[in-house]
Structures are given as structure tokens and as C-alpha cells.
Design an enzyme around this catalytic site. Sequence first.
Site, mmCIF file in Angstrom:
data_model
loop_
_atom_site.group_PDB
_atom_site.id
_atom_site.type_symbol
_atom_site.label_atom_id
_atom_site.label_comp_id
_atom_site.label_asym_id
_atom_site.label_seq_id
_atom_site.Cartn_x
_atom_site.Cartn_y
_atom_site.Cartn_z
ATOM 1 N N SER A 121 83.720 52.208 43.960
ATOM 2 C CA SER A 121 84.133 53.519 43.473
ATOM 3 C C SER A 121 84.940 53.429 42.185
ATOM 4 O O SER A 121 85.063 54.413 41.465
ATOM 5 C CB SER A 121 84.990 54.226 44.536
ATOM 6 N N HIS A 142 76.997 53.769 42.355
ATOM 7 C CA HIS A 142 78.009 54.460 43.148
ATOM 8 C C HIS A 142 77.370 55.624 43.891
ATOM 9 O O HIS A 142 77.007 56.633 43.296
ATOM 10 C CB HIS A 142 79.149 54.955 42.250
ATOM 11 N N GLU A 154 75.600 57.378 40.786
ATOM 12 C CA GLU A 154 76.016 57.003 39.439
ATOM 13 C C GLU A 154 75.534 55.579 39.175
ATOM 14 O O GLU A 154 75.780 54.676 39.982
ATOM 15 C CB GLU A 154 77.538 57.053 39.296
ATOM 16 N N ASN A 193 84.690 60.305 40.010
ATOM 17 C CA ASN A 193 86.056 60.062 40.460
ATOM 18 C C ASN A 193 87.092 60.260 39.367
ATOM 19 O O ASN A 193 88.245 60.572 39.661
ATOM 20 C CB ASN A 193 86.170 58.658 41.058
#
Length: 287
Positions: A121, A142, A154, A193
Site C-alpha cells: 500500500s 495495489h 494501481e 492512499n
Amino acid sequence: METVSRLGVVGCGLMGSGIAEVAALGGTDVLVAESSPEAARAGRRRVEVSLDRGVCRGKITEEARDAALARLAVTDDFDAMADRQFVIEAVAENRDIKTGIFKTLDRVVTDPQAILASNTSSIPIVDLAVTTQRPTQVIGMHFFNPVPVQALVEVIPALTTSPDTVARTSAFASACLGKEVVQATDRSGFVVNALLVPYLLAAVRMVESGSARAEDIDRGMELGCAHPMGPLRLLDLIGLDTAQAVAESMYEEFKEPLYAPPALLRRMVAAGRFGRKSGHGFYEYAA
């Protein structure tokens, strides 16, 4: 471009089991490696339960479930990964653990064209790539929880990742896993994130300061901003320990106060209140 027919997944927790399930349903031969025979059996059971749930809800047929399970094998022997064309690491968000796995995979996987991907992450992909003898074939993928439901992945190339690896990874994610791909640069937090974590931590700080109750924060964002889930329920789903690890990694890279884990988050993690998986986070959950 060669189609990936043999996928390896390292780790069969929430994320690894979801990746394995989606790949097996898509027609790929999947081998999952875990740290012990008990963990391997538990991982396979997790996939079985999820597939059974899909049948009960009418999402997949019994035939599709049975075919997916026939394509899925689990092991605690990392040497069994030798023939894999593509391997996705999906273990805990811990730099030392992930580094050790990439060193092992680099030694074990015999295909010189095999791609090694991490579901991290927040850990920089280049830090994993340089521990191998094939840095051009290391990349980030991800996924989002729950993997069978969430449409996005991702794709994150490091400075060392070749354009061919990026193209092959994106094609695999689309064609074999049925995911929509966005490409991110190798900065801690990537795209999602980098935007999401400050928002989640701000919600924790509101609870910490007494500005609002968890229930009111979540209800406000769900009804006022049309979010499908409020930030504190989302933290419980992600896992407070995982969220803390991601925030720490991002703060380490950028030294921005908005990425620093609040004291309340640290205390809850220290107390073992991780969210849904422990039965208690900002909310309580049935066993």
C-alpha cells in the site's frame, strides 16, 4: 505478448485470497504460498467460503466455483513457485518481511521473464526491486479490499521497471483479472492512499479531540457526501494496524504532519483493536 497462465500468490489473507479467487475464476492456474501448512489450509478455506458466498448470492454458478477451485492449489513450500510466470506478493505491510520474500522469489522463480509484483500500500517499489537480480521485472500492483468486488488496481513502476513489464502487468490485470488499471508513480501512498489516508486520519483526530462521535462522522460523510462507507467504518474494514503501517510509511517519506498516525490510532492498535478482523475497532463486530 505472452498470456499469463501460471500465477503465484504469496500470502492468503484477505488480499491474497481475493487475488487468488479472482485469478482462478478468470481461468488462470493459481498457486498460493503460505508460511505453514495450517495457514495454507486456512487460506484455501477462505477462498472456498468466498466462492460459496458468490454462489449463494447468484454472482457465480456452481460450475464456475468448482472450476475455480480446481485451478487453485496452496502450499507452504516456496520452491513450488519455480514455474510461475507472474508472482504477486500480498503479505503484511512490513518492509523487512516483503524484502525477504522478494529475495526468496528471485532465487526460486526460474523463468527469466517472470514478473514479481507487490501488493504494498505504501512501501516504495524500488526498495523491493533492488533486492533482486531482476529489478526491471519488479512492479507494484495495489489491489483494493475486497478484491473480488473492487474494480481498481494501481500499477506502480519503479525507476528500474522496464516499459515491457508495465505493459505486461497492465494487460494481465485487465485481461486475466478483469480490473481497471490506473498507473501511479513510485511515491509512498501512490494515487489513492495519498488522498485517502489524510482523510481517514482526520476522522480519527476528530474522535480524539471530542469534536464528534464516530457514528456521527460516518453518518455525515455517508449522507452528506454520498460516500458508501464512512471513514471510521472504512478504517475498521482496512484494519487499524494496516492503516497505521501505511501512515507511518508515508510520514517517513514526506514528513508531512497530516500523514502522522494520531495517538488514538496508535493506542487502539497497541490494545489489539484492529477493526473487523479483531472484532473491535471504532465499532464492535460479532465473532
